[in-house]
Design a protein around this motif. Structure first.
Motif, PDB file in Angstrom:
ATOM      1  N   SER A   1     -18.621   6.496 -16.455  1.00  0.00           N
ATOM      2  CA  SER A   1     -18.759   5.198 -15.805  1.00  0.00           C
ATOM      3  C   SER A   1     -17.676   4.279 -16.332  1.00  0.00           C
ATOM      4  CB  SER A   1     -20.142   4.592 -16.065  1.00  0.00           C
ATOM      5  OG  SER A   1     -20.334   4.393 -17.446  1.00  0.00           O
ATOM      6  N   THR A   2     -17.192   3.420 -15.457  1.00  0.00           N
ATOM      7  CA  THR A   2     -16.189   2.435 -15.843  1.00  0.00           C
ATOM      8  C   THR A   2     -16.620   1.083 -15.323  1.00  0.00           C
ATOM      9  OG1 THR A   2     -14.885   2.796 -13.832  1.00  0.00           O
ATOM     10  CG2 THR A   2     -14.334   4.148 -15.741  1.00  0.00           C
ATOM     11  N   SER A   3     -16.087   0.026 -15.902  1.00  0.00           N
ATOM     12  CA  SER A   3     -16.490  -1.325 -15.507  1.00  0.00           C
ATOM     13  C   SER A   3     -15.265  -2.217 -15.400  1.00  0.00           C
ATOM     14  CB  SER A   3     -17.475  -1.906 -16.529  1.00  0.00           C
ATOM     15  OG  SER A   3     -17.837  -3.221 -16.172  1.00  0.00           O
TER      16      SER A   3
ATOM     17  N   PHE B   1     -18.315  -1.947 -11.142  1.00  0.00           N
ATOM     18  CA  PHE B   1     -18.202  -0.818 -12.053  1.00  0.00           C
ATOM     19  C   PHE B   1     -18.390   0.460 -11.246  1.00  0.00           C
ATOM     20  CE2 PHE B   1     -22.696  -1.997 -12.163  1.00  0.00           C
ATOM     21  CZ  PHE B   1     -23.361  -0.773 -12.093  1.00  0.00           C
TER      22      PHE B   1
END
Length: 295
Positions: free
Chosen positions: A2-4, A148
């Motif tokens: 996961s990225t934000s 995200f």
């Protein structure tokens, strides 16, 4: 994974590249987990402007959590609910149907007006606005929390069926009351009903959470307990060889993927089924919330 991506601008009209309001909106700690039918998404949101927070508390504004998948071109509202409340932020949880997504999923976070707001102005807004105020319409964006991304893998393939296909529900004319579970078939676990009770079970099809909570959950609990007892018996050589049974392989893998044989069967079964008791008990609250939103 996961990225934000975090943004802190408030699009009233934008003056320049700086924030329009001296406040912070942050989305952080995004996580996800795969359940039987859905991908569960959790994250925290921090909003530091007291006036915007008050608008949310008063129902004049709300968080908008929209998801989109570029691979399937599907999108929708996450319908996230409050899961935890912290001193400086709020935790949310929502679900996306696995059939709607593949690969990377983007989730955008905004705060939007739920009704017209006249003379909208914030104490902390950019000095170049002077004493300007704005007349907002329902749906206008008050704050943009950015987005995200998550990349959930598919939980199932043809050799690892969902839990529903591991059970077969049949009637038994010799039974007058109560339900029974049989583990002696290779393809599925049999759940036996008295004829009248099976008919009533079918009539609950409009309330699948009740069907799962009343029948599938206890059946899965008993199956997990049966597998665990059989595993424990391996030490003494008194166990039954279940390796040829399709339901045994599928459910054992579900327990390993989503929970553990070390936790109580009740806890493991709820996790695998996506917490069906929570959904069944709060279904009326969800309906009421939707009615309030429509009003």
């Amino acid at each position: 994974m996961s990225t934000s991506t975090i943004r802190g601008s408030y699009p009233h009209p934008v003056l320049d590249s700086s924030d329009d309001v001296a406040a912070v909106i942050e989305v952080f700690n995004p996580t996800f987990g795969t359940t039987v039918d859905d991908v569960e998404v959790r994250f925290q949101v921090r909003m530091t402007d007291p006036q915007i927070r008050q608008l949310i508390e008063d129902g004049h504004a709300r968080y908008s959590f929209r998801w989109s998948c570029s691979s399937t071109i599907a999108n929708g509202d996450l319908y996230a609910r409050v899961a935890d409340t912290y001193a400086d932020s709020t935790g949310y949880v929502g679900w996306i149907d696995q059939l709607d997504i593949r690969d990377v999923v983007k989730i955008e976070v905004k705060i939007i007006a739920t009704q017209p707001i006249e003379g909208y102005a914030l104490d902390r807004q950019h000095t170049e606005y002077g004493g300007a105020s704005f007349n907002l319409q329902s749906g206008d964006v008050l704050a943009d929390g950015g987005s995200f991304e998550i990349e959930p893998g598919k939980l199932y393939d043809p050799l690892r069926p969902p839990v529903g296909s591991c059970f077969r529900f049949v009637s038994d004319k010799t039974m007058s009351r109560g339900l029974q579970i049989r583990f002696d078939y290779d393809d599925q676990v049999l759940v036996l009903f008295p004829e009248r009770v099976l008919t009533g079970f079918g009539l609950l099809k409009e309330n699948p959470d009740l069907q799962i909570g009343l029948v599938v959950l206890p059946a899965l609990m008993e199956t997990i307990s049966f597998i665990k007892r059989n595993r424990d018996a391996e030490a003494t050589g008194q166990n039954e060889d279940l390796s040829g049974k399709q339901w045994y392989t599928a459910i054992s893998q579900l327990v390993e993927d989503l929970s553990s044989f070390e936790v109580p069967a009740f806890e493991a079964a709820q996790k695998i089924l996506g917490q069906p008791l929570d959904a069944a008990i709060t279904s009326k609250l969800t309906e009421q919330d939707q009615e309030d939103t429509d009003d």
